[in-house]
Design a protein around this motif. Structure first.
Motif, mmCIF file in Angstrom:
data_model
loop_
_atom_site.group_PDB
_atom_site.id
_atom_site.type_symbol
_atom_site.label_atom_id
_atom_site.label_comp_id
_atom_site.label_asym_id
_atom_site.label_seq_id
_atom_site.Cartn_x
_atom_site.Cartn_y
_atom_site.Cartn_z
ATOM 1 N N ALA A 234 0.843 -1.195 0.000
ATOM 2 C CA ALA A 234 0.000 0.000 0.000
ATOM 3 C C ALA A 234 0.875 1.240 0.000
ATOM 4 C CB ALA A 234 -0.920 0.025 1.230
ATOM 5 N N ILE A 235 0.360 2.301 -0.624
ATOM 6 C CA ILE A 235 0.964 3.632 -0.588
ATOM 7 C C ILE A 235 -0.159 4.612 -0.295
ATOM 8 C CG2 ILE A 235 2.098 5.450 -1.928
ATOM 9 C CD1 ILE A 235 3.462 3.278 -3.565
ATOM 10 N N ALA A 236 0.045 5.482 0.680
ATOM 11 C CA ALA A 236 -1.019 6.401 1.053
ATOM 12 C C ALA A 236 -0.427 7.639 1.719
ATOM 13 C CB ALA A 236 -2.001 5.722 2.010
ATOM 14 N N PRO A 237 -1.140 8.776 1.644
ATOM 15 C CA PRO A 237 -0.680 9.967 2.343
ATOM 16 C C PRO A 237 -1.022 9.890 3.818
ATOM 17 C CG PRO A 237 -2.704 10.434 1.154
ATOM 18 C CD PRO A 237 -2.322 9.034 0.799
ATOM 19 N N GLY A 238 -0.147 10.449 4.635
ATOM 20 C CA GLY A 238 -0.423 10.575 6.051
ATOM 21 C C GLY A 238 -1.122 11.884 6.354
ATOM 22 N N PRO A 239 -1.445 12.141 7.609
ATOM 23 C CA PRO A 239 -2.079 13.412 7.985
ATOM 24 C C PRO A 239 -1.235 14.628 7.612
ATOM 25 C CG PRO A 239 -2.205 11.830 9.789
ATOM 26 C CD PRO A 239 -1.291 11.234 8.765
ATOM 27 N N ASP A 240 0.078 14.423 7.458
ATOM 28 C CA ASP A 240 0.971 15.520 7.083
ATOM 29 C C ASP A 240 1.051 15.735 5.583
ATOM 30 O OD1 ASP A 240 2.293 13.198 6.430
ATOM 31 O OD2 ASP A 240 4.118 13.639 7.571
ATOM 32 N N GLY A 241 0.315 14.907 4.806
ATOM 33 C CA GLY A 241 0.353 15.030 3.356
ATOM 34 C C GLY A 241 1.497 14.314 2.698
ATOM 35 N N GLU A 242 2.411 13.763 3.493
ATOM 36 C CA GLU A 242 3.534 13.021 2.937
ATOM 37 C C GLU A 242 3.111 11.589 2.631
ATOM 38 O OE1 GLU A 242 6.391 14.679 2.133
ATOM 39 O OE2 GLU A 242 5.069 16.310 2.745
ATOM 40 N N LEU A 243 3.836 10.923 1.711
ATOM 41 C CA LEU A 243 3.471 9.586 1.281
ATOM 42 C C LEU A 243 4.215 8.534 2.084
ATOM 43 C CD1 LEU A 243 3.278 9.763 -2.625
ATOM 44 C CD2 LEU A 243 1.415 9.884 -0.959
ATOM 45 N N TYR A 244 3.477 7.492 2.458
ATOM 46 C CA TYR A 244 4.026 6.375 3.213
ATOM 47 C C TYR A 244 3.662 5.075 2.509
ATOM 48 C CZ TYR A 244 4.680 9.906 6.789
ATOM 49 O OH TYR A 244 5.073 11.037 7.460
ATOM 50 N N ALA A 245 4.502 4.064 2.688
ATOM 51 C CA ALA A 245 4.284 2.758 2.074
ATOM 52 C C ALA A 245 4.413 1.668 3.134
ATOM 53 C CB ALA A 245 5.290 2.510 0.947
ATOM 54 N N THR A 246 3.679 0.582 2.939
ATOM 55 C CA THR A 246 3.795 -0.575 3.827
ATOM 56 C C THR A 246 4.530 -1.691 3.105
ATOM 57 O OG1 THR A 246 1.586 -1.317 3.112
ATOM 58 C CG2 THR A 246 1.725 -0.070 5.164
ATOM 59 N N ASP A 247 5.473 -2.303 3.803
ATOM 60 C CA ASP A 247 6.231 -3.452 3.293
ATOM 61 C C ASP A 247 5.672 -4.693 3.979
ATOM 62 O OD1 ASP A 247 8.015 -5.508 2.767
ATOM 63 O OD2 ASP A 247 9.786 -4.235 2.913
ATOM 64 N N LEU A 248 4.932 -5.504 3.231
ATOM 65 C CA LEU A 248 4.290 -6.676 3.813
ATOM 66 C C LEU A 248 5.311 -7.731 4.203
ATOM 67 C CD1 LEU A 248 1.344 -7.423 4.419
ATOM 68 C CD2 LEU A 248 1.304 -8.705 2.286
ATOM 69 N N GLY A 249 6.476 -7.714 3.557
ATOM 70 C CA GLY A 249 7.496 -8.707 3.868
ATOM 71 C C GLY A 249 8.155 -8.492 5.210
ATOM 72 N N THR A 250 8.392 -7.238 5.579
ATOM 73 C CA THR A 250 9.084 -6.930 6.829
ATOM 74 C C THR A 250 8.170 -6.373 7.901
ATOM 75 O OG1 THR A 250 9.603 -4.658 6.169
ATOM 76 C CG2 THR A 250 11.159 -6.397 5.502
ATOM 77 N N GLY A 251 6.969 -5.974 7.502
ATOM 78 C CA GLY A 251 6.067 -5.349 8.455
ATOM 79 C C GLY A 251 6.407 -3.908 8.766
ATOM 80 N N GLU A 252 7.225 -3.270 7.922
ATOM 81 C CA GLU A 252 7.674 -1.903 8.184
ATOM 82 C C GLU A 252 6.777 -0.881 7.493
ATOM 83 O OE1 GLU A 252 12.422 -1.931 8.611
ATOM 84 O OE2 GLU A 252 11.712 -2.687 6.689
ATOM 85 N N LEU A 253 6.674 0.276 8.117
ATOM 86 C CA LEU A 253 6.057 1.449 7.509
ATOM 87 C C LEU A 253 7.161 2.354 7.005
ATOM 88 C CD1 LEU A 253 3.509 3.163 6.927
ATOM 89 C CD2 LEU A 253 3.844 4.211 9.186
ATOM 90 N N LEU A 254 7.139 2.697 5.724
ATOM 91 C CA LEU A 254 8.209 3.434 5.070
ATOM 92 C C LEU A 254 7.709 4.799 4.620
ATOM 93 C CD1 LEU A 254 9.216 0.500 2.707
ATOM 94 C CD2 LEU A 254 10.171 0.976 4.982
#
Length: 261
Positions: A234-254
């Motif tokens: 997944a890729i989505a904007p946060g409340p700050d308007g910046e983009l974040y991605a989820t890595d399903l393999g590691t469980g990390e938020l990027l």
């Protein structure tokens, strides 16, 4: 529902089922919920599974599969736990499900509204050759994105490839570059000027990240900006308007950072 004593918490026992549908195969279950600028809930659904859409869900209007649905969850129609917006495109067709907003999708995995324009952007996972990104202009329902006549911008079954009335993708790429598109978001933040106005998306298998210019009408070739080596789900904007991605393999938020040059 929110906990009245703490608006940042959800009451765990407050859930209710809005909608159920038959899903005869284990795959192609869709992958997105989003509230639109109009306040309605949009729901993406896969074609029901199997190879090549054996149920012909993409072409049928009597099924909720292979669609984007549009629901009013603040009201209820008789016999339903939701209301159907009066301007949904198929409300006056007795053979059609009135919940349908968009059709002809195989497995729309992630969709986001552009906060600046209201356009709806979707990543639609392909069959065996092409992965695609689709866009529905703000407020426009009833579009048919072509599955299973088309796979991406190419004919899936050449002998029956009538493209009349179909909406072709903004961009697509071959499965030599990935195997399952992960729809992203249009960047409208302030910290990454190199990404301003770009729709950023990825592929679950390759981890490659591409952009296309959300301000350009018509088809574009996607621009590769990174080979992340991640399993981006997944890729989505946060409340700050910046983009974040989820890595399903590691469980990390990027966090996605773009640099000019």
């Amino acid at each position: 529902m929110a906990d009245p004593s703490d608006p940042d918490r959800v009451e765990p026992d407050s859930g209710r089922v809005l909608l159920r549908m038959d899903d005869p195969f284990p795959n192609h279950n869709g992958g997105a919920l989003a509230f639109g600028p109009d306040g309605f809930l949009y729901v993406s659904t896969g074609d029901g599974g199997g190879a090549g859409d054996p149920l012909d869900s993409g072409r049928r209007l009597d099924t909720l599969l292979a669609k984007v649905l549009r629901l009013d969850v603040d009201d209820e129609d008789p016999g339903l736990p939701y209301a159907i917006p009066a301007d949904n495109p198929f409300v006056d067709r007795p053979e059609a499900r009135a919940e349908i907003w968009l059709t002809g999708l195989r497995n729309p995995w992630r969709m986001r509204f552009d906060p600046a324009t209201g356009d709806l952007w979707m990543g639609d996972v392909g069959q065996s050759e092409r992965e695609e990104i689709d866009r529905a202009p703000a407020g426009v329902g009833g579009l048919d994105f072509g599955w299973n006549i088309m796979e991406g911008a190419v004919c899936y079954e050449a002998e029956t490839c009538d493209q009349d009335g179909l909406t072709l993708p903004v961009t697509d790429y071959g499965q030599d570059e990935g195997c399952a598109v992960t729809g992203g978001a249009v960047y409208r933040g302030t910290d990454q000027p190199a990404l301003a106005g770009m729709y950023v998306f990825s592929d679950y298998c390759s981890g490659r990240i591409w952009v296309v210019d959300a301000g350009i009408e018509g088809r574009q070739e996607p621009i590769v900006v990174m080979d992340s080596g991640r399993t981006i789900s997944a890729i989505a904007p946060g409340p700050d308007g910046e983009l974040y991605a989820t890595d399903l393999g590691t469980g990390e938020l990027l966090r996605i950072i773009g640099r000019a040059g």
